[in-house]
Design a protein around this motif. Structure first.
Motif, mmCIF file in Angstrom:
data_model
loop_
_atom_site.group_PDB
_atom_site.id
_atom_site.type_symbol
_atom_site.label_atom_id
_atom_site.label_comp_id
_atom_site.label_asym_id
_atom_site.label_seq_id
_atom_site.Cartn_x
_atom_site.Cartn_y
_atom_site.Cartn_z
ATOM 1 N N THR A 22 137.732 7.051 -22.455
ATOM 2 C CA THR A 22 137.197 5.811 -23.009
ATOM 3 C C THR A 22 135.682 5.817 -23.002
ATOM 4 O OG1 THR A 22 139.147 4.656 -22.203
ATOM 5 C CG2 THR A 22 137.251 3.311 -22.772
ATOM 6 N N SER A 23 135.081 6.295 -21.930
ATOM 7 C CA SER A 23 133.618 6.295 -21.856
ATOM 8 C C SER A 23 133.004 7.282 -22.845
ATOM 9 C CB SER A 23 133.147 6.595 -20.436
ATOM 10 O OG SER A 23 133.579 7.883 -20.049
ATOM 11 N N VAL A 24 133.604 8.439 -23.016
ATOM 12 C CA VAL A 24 133.071 9.416 -23.976
ATOM 13 C C VAL A 24 133.176 8.886 -25.389
ATOM 14 C CG1 VAL A 24 133.491 11.679 -25.012
ATOM 15 C CG2 VAL A 24 133.398 11.446 -22.537
ATOM 16 N N TRP A 25 134.320 8.317 -25.761
ATOM 17 C CA TRP A 25 134.468 7.800 -27.128
ATOM 18 C C TRP A 25 133.582 6.593 -27.359
ATOM 19 C CZ3 TRP A 25 135.730 9.882 -31.390
ATOM 20 C CH2 TRP A 25 136.604 10.960 -31.412
ATOM 21 N N SER A 26 133.371 5.748 -26.366
ATOM 22 C CA SER A 26 132.471 4.608 -26.569
ATOM 23 C C SER A 26 131.039 5.093 -26.767
ATOM 24 C CB SER A 26 132.564 3.633 -25.401
ATOM 25 O OG SER A 26 132.131 4.252 -24.213
ATOM 26 N N TYR A 27 130.634 6.141 -26.065
ATOM 27 C CA TYR A 27 129.311 6.724 -26.281
ATOM 28 C C TYR A 27 129.200 7.303 -27.687
ATOM 29 C CZ TYR A 27 125.349 9.866 -26.026
ATOM 30 O OH TYR A 27 124.176 10.522 -26.289
ATOM 31 N N VAL A 28 130.205 8.056 -28.110
ATOM 32 C CA VAL A 28 130.166 8.680 -29.439
ATOM 33 C C VAL A 28 130.098 7.617 -30.522
ATOM 34 C CG1 VAL A 28 131.555 10.004 -31.085
ATOM 35 C CG2 VAL A 28 131.282 10.823 -28.751
ATOM 36 N N LEU A 29 130.895 6.575 -30.396
ATOM 37 C CA LEU A 29 130.943 5.551 -31.436
ATOM 38 C C LEU A 29 129.691 4.697 -31.493
ATOM 39 C CD1 LEU A 29 134.647 4.396 -31.070
ATOM 40 C CD2 LEU A 29 133.668 5.787 -32.888
ATOM 41 N N THR A 30 129.008 4.488 -30.376
ATOM 42 C CA THR A 30 127.876 3.559 -30.361
ATOM 43 C C THR A 30 126.514 4.228 -30.346
ATOM 44 O OG1 THR A 30 127.958 3.433 -27.947
ATOM 45 C CG2 THR A 30 129.228 1.788 -29.182
ATOM 46 N N GLN A 31 126.375 5.401 -29.782
ATOM 47 C CA GLN A 31 125.050 5.957 -29.547
ATOM 48 C C GLN A 31 124.679 7.162 -30.396
ATOM 49 O OE1 GLN A 31 122.889 4.469 -27.423
ATOM 50 N NE2 GLN A 31 124.485 2.911 -27.214
ATOM 51 N N THR A 32 125.624 7.837 -30.998
ATOM 52 C CA THR A 32 125.276 9.073 -31.680
ATOM 53 C C THR A 32 124.765 8.871 -33.087
ATOM 54 O OG1 THR A 32 127.564 9.358 -32.377
ATOM 55 C CG2 THR A 32 126.889 10.455 -30.336
ATOM 56 N N GLY A 33 124.975 7.713 -33.683
ATOM 57 C CA GLY A 33 124.475 7.452 -35.020
ATOM 58 C C GLY A 33 125.263 8.140 -36.114
ATOM 59 N N LEU A 34 126.499 8.447 -35.858
ATOM 60 C CA LEU A 34 127.325 9.076 -36.885
ATOM 61 C C LEU A 34 127.672 8.064 -37.962
ATOM 62 C CD1 LEU A 34 129.866 11.122 -34.775
ATOM 63 C CD2 LEU A 34 127.998 12.015 -36.127
ATOM 64 N N THR A 35 127.688 8.523 -39.188
ATOM 65 C CA THR A 35 128.157 7.706 -40.289
ATOM 66 C C THR A 35 129.577 8.157 -40.601
ATOM 67 O OG1 THR A 35 125.924 7.613 -41.145
ATOM 68 C CG2 THR A 35 127.703 7.003 -42.644
ATOM 69 N N TRP A 36 130.507 7.260 -40.434
ATOM 70 C CA TRP A 36 131.903 7.660 -40.507
ATOM 71 C C TRP A 36 132.435 7.708 -41.929
ATOM 72 C CZ3 TRP A 36 134.124 9.746 -36.417
ATOM 73 C CH2 TRP A 36 133.510 9.533 -35.174
ATOM 74 N N ASN A 37 131.839 6.944 -42.874
ATOM 75 C CA ASN A 37 132.274 6.949 -44.275
ATOM 76 C C ASN A 37 133.775 6.738 -44.402
ATOM 77 O OD1 ASN A 37 129.671 7.444 -45.184
ATOM 78 N ND2 ASN A 37 129.933 9.654 -45.021
ATOM 79 N N LEU A 38 134.226 5.605 -43.954
ATOM 80 C CA LEU A 38 135.657 5.353 -43.948
ATOM 81 C C LEU A 38 136.219 5.161 -45.351
ATOM 82 C CD1 LEU A 38 135.901 3.023 -40.844
ATOM 83 C CD2 LEU A 38 136.397 5.448 -40.994
ATOM 84 N N SER A 39 135.480 4.468 -46.239
ATOM 85 C CA SER A 39 135.984 4.244 -47.585
ATOM 86 C C SER A 39 134.833 4.345 -48.576
ATOM 87 C CB SER A 39 136.624 2.861 -47.674
ATOM 88 O OG SER A 39 136.976 2.593 -49.003
ATOM 89 N N PRO A 40 134.999 5.111 -49.620
ATOM 90 C CA PRO A 40 133.936 5.226 -50.619
ATOM 91 C C PRO A 40 133.973 4.123 -51.668
ATOM 92 C CG PRO A 40 135.685 6.739 -51.149
ATOM 93 C CD PRO A 40 136.061 6.083 -49.849
ATOM 94 N N VAL A 41 134.916 3.205 -51.595
ATOM 95 C CA VAL A 41 135.051 2.155 -52.602
ATOM 96 C C VAL A 41 133.842 1.236 -52.533
ATOM 97 C CG1 VAL A 41 136.444 0.197 -53.365
ATOM 98 C CG2 VAL A 41 137.551 2.264 -52.499
ATOM 99 N N GLY A 42 133.178 1.060 -53.651
ATOM 100 C CA GLY A 42 132.003 0.197 -53.726
ATOM 101 C C GLY A 42 130.712 0.892 -53.347
ATOM 102 N N LYS A 43 130.774 2.116 -52.855
ATOM 103 C CA LYS A 43 129.572 2.833 -52.442
ATOM 104 C C LYS A 43 129.175 3.889 -53.478
ATOM 105 C CE LYS A 43 130.653 2.238 -47.592
ATOM 106 N NZ LYS A 43 131.019 2.888 -46.344
ATOM 107 N N VAL A 44 130.132 4.371 -54.237
ATOM 108 C CA VAL A 44 129.860 5.407 -55.222
ATOM 109 C C VAL A 44 129.604 4.719 -56.566
ATOM 110 C CG1 VAL A 44 130.788 7.408 -56.421
ATOM 111 C CG2 VAL A 44 131.320 7.033 -54.015
ATOM 112 N N MET A 45 128.410 4.929 -57.106
ATOM 113 C CA MET A 45 128.040 4.324 -58.388
ATOM 114 C C MET A 45 127.921 5.432 -59.422
ATOM 115 S SD MET A 45 127.898 1.163 -57.677
ATOM 116 C CE MET A 45 127.111 0.494 -59.108
ATOM 117 N N PRO A 46 128.519 5.240 -60.585
ATOM 118 C CA PRO A 46 128.406 6.271 -61.617
ATOM 119 C C PRO A 46 127.008 6.310 -62.210
ATOM 120 C CG PRO A 46 129.625 4.388 -62.439
ATOM 121 C CD PRO A 46 129.379 4.141 -60.993
ATOM 122 N N LYS A 47 126.577 7.489 -62.607
ATOM 123 C CA LYS A 47 125.278 7.633 -63.224
ATOM 124 C C LYS A 47 125.361 7.203 -64.687
ATOM 125 C CE LYS A 47 123.700 11.453 -60.391
ATOM 126 N NZ LYS A 47 123.223 12.846 -60.385
#
Length: 75
Positions: free
Chosen positions: A46-71
């Motif tokens: 639990t402590s390792v995953w809480s550190y990874v989720l809050t402190q490492t600054g990873l961008t998880w990119n869970l869903s690309p809907v609404g983020k990808v804009m066509p050129k």
């Protein structure tokens, strides 16, 4: 052939005794430390995953809907 059979039976009986002794030692270890090890492992995980989720600054990119804009199309 008799000596070989006698030696094989002797080795087998020694192995059985060792397994019985090891299983009783294992049960004693688990009864003494099992719950403590389980709780410690859960706390560590639990402590390792809480550190990874809050402190490492990873961008998880869970869903690309609404983020990808066509050129725009260029001719």
């Amino acid at each position: 052939m008799y000596r070989f059979t006698k030696a094989a039976v002797n080795v087998t009986s020694q192995a059985v005794r060792q397994v019985r002794h090891a299983s009783s030692v294992r049960q004693d270890f688990h009864s003494k430390y099992g719950n403590m090890l389980l709780a410690g492992g859960a706390l560590f995980c639990t402590s390792v995953w809480s550190y990874v989720l809050t402190q490492t600054g990873l961008t998880w990119n869970l869903s690309p809907v609404g983020k990808v804009m066509p050129k725009e199309w260029r001719e």
